[in-house]
Design a protein around this motif. Structure first.
Motif, PDB file in Angstrom:
ATOM      1  N   TYR A  85       0.859  -1.178   0.000  1.00 28.32           N
ATOM      2  CA  TYR A  85       0.000   0.000   0.000  1.00 28.32           C
ATOM      3  C   TYR A  85       0.896   1.229   0.000  1.00 28.32           C
ATOM      4  CZ  TYR A  85      -3.696  -3.178   1.486  1.00 28.32           C
ATOM      5  OH  TYR A  85      -4.593  -4.219   1.564  1.00 28.32           O
ATOM      6  N   GLY A  86       0.560   2.190  -0.832  1.00 28.22           N
ATOM      7  CA  GLY A  86       1.213   3.486  -0.783  1.00 28.22           C
ATOM      8  C   GLY A  86       0.493   4.312   0.281  1.00 28.22           C
ATOM      9  N   MET A  87       1.234   4.719   1.284  1.00 27.98           N
ATOM     10  CA  MET A  87       0.655   5.426   2.428  1.00 27.98           C
ATOM     11  C   MET A  87       1.238   6.841   2.510  1.00 27.98           C
ATOM     12  SD  MET A  87      -1.143   2.847   3.747  1.00 27.98           S
ATOM     13  CE  MET A  87      -1.604   3.342   5.396  1.00 27.98           C
ATOM     14  N   GLU A  88       0.543   7.700   3.240  1.00 26.58           N
ATOM     15  CA  GLU A  88       1.027   9.055   3.488  1.00 26.58           C
ATOM     16  C   GLU A  88       0.855   9.360   4.969  1.00 26.58           C
ATOM     17  OE1 GLU A  88       0.296  12.238   0.471  1.00 26.58           O
ATOM     18  OE2 GLU A  88      -0.823  13.103   2.140  1.00 26.58           O
ATOM     19  N   ASP A  89       1.903   9.873   5.598  1.00 27.11           N
ATOM     20  CA  ASP A  89       1.798  10.191   7.024  1.00 27.11           C
ATOM     21  C   ASP A  89       1.231  11.605   7.226  1.00 27.11           C
ATOM     22  OD1 ASP A  89       3.889  12.037   6.719  1.00 27.11           O
ATOM     23  OD2 ASP A  89       5.372  10.800   7.754  1.00 27.11           O
ATOM     24  N   HIS A  90       1.112  12.000   8.470  1.00 29.16           N
ATOM     25  CA  HIS A  90       0.494  13.290   8.825  1.00 29.16           C
ATOM     26  C   HIS A  90       1.278  14.496   8.312  1.00 29.16           C
ATOM     27  CE1 HIS A  90       3.557  12.859  11.882  1.00 29.16           C
ATOM     28  NE2 HIS A  90       3.355  14.105  12.270  1.00 29.16           N
ATOM     29  N   LYS A  91       2.559  14.285   7.944  1.00 24.77           N
ATOM     30  CA  LYS A  91       3.387  15.375   7.403  1.00 24.77           C
ATOM     31  C   LYS A  91       3.359  15.408   5.876  1.00 24.77           C
ATOM     32  CE  LYS A  91       6.745  15.004  11.160  1.00 24.77           C
ATOM     33  NZ  LYS A  91       8.116  14.572  11.463  1.00 24.77           N
TER      34      LYS A  91
END
Length: 126
Positions: free
Chosen positions: A100-106
């Motif tokens: 999965y390509g994920m993105e963090d809070h930043k």
């Protein structure tokens, strides 16, 4: 892609859908339920997926696209997101894996690896 360490744990449960399969036509349907657990301290958003599906003959099929089941869920710390999807195979045994390509809070992107898992008609493997 960033070098952000993935805080994601993935659990997988599979099921053979005998009623929807057609063995005479080499159509074996399987469902899989994925639980994505955020073990981190911040929320993360699932942006896209990349699956590699391999049947018993070694034939591979790749599936890429945005989100999962029409969603791009944001998963809060110490919570989980679960969904069920499915695939059709030409053999009674196969494997799936990917990420999965994920993105963090930043806004930093990272990959969450989906470990290989087996899809198999019950009783086919001893």
């Amino acid at each position: 892609m960033s070098q952000v360490k993935s805080p994601i744990k993935i659990k997988i449960d599979t099921q053979y859908l005998e009623q929807q399969s057609d063995v005479a036509d080499n159509k074996y349907l399987f469902s899989y339920t994925i639980t994505i657990i955020n073990l981190g301290d911040n929320k993360v958003t699932l942006k896209d997926r990349h699956w590699i599906i391999t049947n018993a003959d070694g034939k591979q099929n790749e599936v890429k696209g945005p989100g999962v089941v029409g969603e791009t869920p944001t998963i809060a710390p110490n919570t989980a997101y679960q969904y069920t999807s499915g695939t059709v195979m030409e053999t009674p045994v196969g494997f799936m894996q990917g990420f999965y390509g994920m993105e963090d809070h930043k806004g930093e992107r990272f990959l969450a690896t989906i470990p290989p898992f087996r899809l198999a008609v019950p009783g086919i493997l001893q």
